[in-house]
Design a protein around this motif. Structure first.
Motif, PDB file in Angstrom:
ATOM      1  N   LYS A 237       0.851  -1.193   0.000  1.00 20.18           N
ATOM      2  CA  LYS A 237       0.000   0.000   0.000  1.00 20.18           C
ATOM      3  C   LYS A 237       0.887   1.244   0.000  1.00 20.18           C
ATOM      4  CE  LYS A 237      -3.867  -2.387   0.715  1.00 20.18           C
ATOM      5  NZ  LYS A 237      -4.948  -2.470  -0.289  1.00 20.18           N
ATOM      6  N   PRO A 238       0.376   2.390  -0.449  1.00 13.43           N
ATOM      7  CA  PRO A 238       1.157   3.638  -0.400  1.00 13.43           C
ATOM      8  C   PRO A 238       1.149   4.225   1.010  1.00 13.43           C
ATOM      9  CG  PRO A 238      -1.007   4.051  -1.371  1.00 13.43           C
ATOM     10  CD  PRO A 238      -0.920   2.574  -1.141  1.00 13.43           C
ATOM     11  N   ARG A 239       2.253   4.060   1.746  1.00 13.23           N
ATOM     12  CA  ARG A 239       2.294   4.408   3.172  1.00 13.23           C
ATOM     13  C   ARG A 239       3.115   5.671   3.437  1.00 13.23           C
ATOM     14  NH1 ARG A 239       5.725   0.293   5.552  1.00 13.23           N
ATOM     15  NH2 ARG A 239       6.954   1.089   3.826  1.00 13.23           N
ATOM     16  N   VAL A 240       2.728   6.366   4.498  1.00 10.51           N
ATOM     17  CA  VAL A 240       3.543   7.486   4.983  1.00 10.51           C
ATOM     18  C   VAL A 240       3.792   7.292   6.473  1.00 10.51           C
ATOM     19  CG1 VAL A 240       2.719   9.119   3.245  1.00 10.51           C
ATOM     20  CG2 VAL A 240       1.519   8.938   5.430  1.00 10.51           C
ATOM     21  N   ASP A 241       4.741   8.075   7.009  1.00 10.08           N
ATOM     22  CA  ASP A 241       5.066   7.955   8.425  1.00 10.08           C
ATOM     23  C   ASP A 241       4.901   9.300   9.127  1.00 10.08           C
ATOM     24  OD1 ASP A 241       7.250   9.375   7.495  1.00 10.08           O
ATOM     25  OD2 ASP A 241       8.606   7.658   7.554  1.00 10.08           O
ATOM     26  N   MET A 242       5.248   9.333  10.383  1.00  7.59           N
ATOM     27  CA  MET A 242       5.082  10.548  11.192  1.00  7.59           C
ATOM     28  C   MET A 242       5.900  11.714  10.649  1.00  7.59           C
ATOM     29  SD  MET A 242       2.941  10.304  13.679  1.00  7.59           S
ATOM     30  CE  MET A 242       2.083   9.134  14.723  1.00  7.59           C
ATOM     31  N   GLU A 243       7.074  11.415  10.128  1.00  3.64           N
ATOM     32  CA  GLU A 243       7.931  12.485   9.610  1.00  3.64           C
ATOM     33  C   GLU A 243       7.240  13.220   8.464  1.00  3.64           C
ATOM     34  OE1 GLU A 243      10.644  14.485   7.006  1.00  3.64           O
ATOM     35  OE2 GLU A 243       9.867  12.500   6.494  1.00  3.64           O
TER      36      GLU A 243
ATOM     37  N   TYR B 151       4.011  18.036   6.503  1.00  4.50           N
ATOM     38  CA  TYR B 151       2.945  18.539   5.627  1.00  4.50           C
ATOM     39  C   TYR B 151       1.588  18.609   6.339  1.00  4.50           C
ATOM     40  CZ  TYR B 151       6.397  17.652   1.995  1.00  4.50           C
ATOM     41  OH  TYR B 151       7.532  17.662   1.238  1.00  4.50           O
ATOM     42  N   SER B 152       1.579  18.945   7.603  1.00  2.00           N
ATOM     43  CA  SER B 152       0.335  18.958   8.381  1.00  2.00           C
ATOM     44  C   SER B 152      -0.470  20.252   8.236  1.00  2.00           C
ATOM     45  CB  SER B 152       0.651  18.737   9.863  1.00  2.00           C
ATOM     46  OG  SER B 152       1.467  19.801  10.362  1.00  2.00           O
ATOM     47  N   GLU B 153       0.157  21.301   7.731  1.00  3.53           N
ATOM     48  CA  GLU B 153      -0.536  22.590   7.665  1.00  3.53           C
ATOM     49  C   GLU B 153      -1.782  22.502   6.782  1.00  3.53           C
ATOM     50  OE1 GLU B 153       0.209  27.263   6.344  1.00  3.53           O
ATOM     51  OE2 GLU B 153       1.844  25.809   6.220  1.00  3.53           O
TER      52      GLU B 153
END
Length: 373
Positions: free
Chosen positions: A123-129, A134-136
């Protein structure tokens, strides 16, 4: 106008369309039509790991007087997005992200892209970093039973769930992260709901009610089962096939949702609160082209012009100053500038230059452009 039920309203914020491939059965046109029939004027799109349906969804919603809320149910890596060890990293968590504004929409696209280009493993995963970077402009929710916080709760690790919730609340900011509640007839969900309410009281992280809608009406549950069979290569008669254990994952009416969450009214009112915060605007009658990073801070048009004259000299020689040829070159350059395609030509020329240097074949148009630039 949103249908008013007493003093309350409701907005679906966790919805899968046909673009959740072989998992979501909501066709966009039918979904928007059903939203209107139920008296709602806002609804979200949160497909699994992708944003392929966002533009079609936006256009269809706006054309029908529905406010589109653009989002995605992303996959979260257990460790780093770069960790891809069999048996350990193949079961990612889930998290719902919603764009508050155009900055959030751009960040959401970036997050989803990184999931594919850097974190893809089943699956296309991301992590906390990635989320921190990019949380804005984004609102996040803890998602379904496959979310990391619900998983920790079901593993009897409440402290881990609390630690993760506080970290996500810190990343997205107070009132931009919500603990998701669902009432769908699943016993594990009831356990998670109880702990989520406790977690909210202890941390101040708000609650939100969703229904994780995968199909339009209750009677569509059977068709959705068949869709899942196609996805997993199973027969409808296979006892060990992947299936939803209830037929509750449809687009419920505001009355149904408010009745279900009657003892947690803030979870309902927060859906409207979130919808009011989400205001992405798309422009479709304007050319959107990226900017080319011109070396030495030169003006893009002058840089393009200098490259073209260098190409002119390579093709015709330094001594050829034929006025007709030069006038034609100047005319072509003026058209490119007038049409706003300067950066486009520089970008495509850069692609072709790189391809030629690496021995990658390019088409005849590419060869001509490379020779010119």
């Amino acid at each position: 106008m949103r249908r008013v039920i007493g003093l309350q309203k409701f907005v679906h914020l966790h919805v899968h369309t046909e673009y959740s491939l072989l998992d979501g059965a909501n066709r966009i046109k039918d979904l928007v039509k059903r939203t209107k029939e139920l008296g709602m004027d806002s609804i979200a799109i949160t497909d699994h790991g992708v944003m392929y349906g966002v533009v079609d969804f936006y256009k269809e919603a706006v054309n029908n007087g529905i406010k589109p809320i653009l989002g995605c149910e992303i996959y979260t890596a257990k460790r780093s997005r770069f960790d891809k060890q069999g048996g350990w990293d193949a079961d990612p968590g889930h998290m719902v992200l919603l764009a508050k504004n155009n900055t959030g929409y751009k960040n959401l696209m970036k997050i989803v892209s990184i999931g594919f280009t850097e974190g893809f493993y089943y699956k296309p995963r991301v992590d906390m970093e990635v989320l921190e970077r990019y949380s804005e402009g984004l609102i996040a929710t803890s998602a379904c039973l496959s979310g990391d916080i619900p998983k920790a709760i079901l593993n009897n690790n409440y402290e881990k769930a609390k630690e993760l919730a506080l970290r996500l609340n810190s990343i997205f900011g107070q009132d931009n992260f919500y603990l998701e509640l669902q009432i769908n007839g699943i016993e594990e969900q009831n356990i998670v709901n109880q702990q989520m309410i406790k977690l909210s009281r202890e941390t101040g992280i708000p609650l939100v009610a969703t229904n994780d809608a995968h199909y339009l009406r209750r009677e569509d549950a059977r068709a959705h089962e068949i869709l899942l069979c196609i996805q997993t290569g199973k027969s409808i008669n296979d006892e060990d096939r992947m299936m939803f254990s209830t037929d509750d994952f449809y687009v419920k009416s505001p009355e149904e949702m408010i009745s279900l969450f009657g003892n947690i009214p803030e979870a309902i009112s927060n859906t409207v609160r979130i919808a009011d915060m989400c205001n992405v605007e798309m422009e479709f009658n304007k050319l959107h082209l990226p900017k080319f990073d011109v070396p030495d801070r030169k003006e893009p048009y002058e840089y393009l012009k200098s490259l073209c004259y260098q190409g002119f000299e390579r093709i015709y020689g330094k001594e050829d100053r034929d006025e007709e040829k030069i006038n034609r070159l100047e005319y072509e350059l003026s058209v490119i500038k007038q049409m706003g395609y300067v950066d486009y030509f520089l970008i495509v020329g850069d692609f072709i230059r790189y391809a030629k240097e690496k021995g990658i074949m390019v088409g005849p148009e590419g060869v001509l452009l490379r020779e010119a630039l």
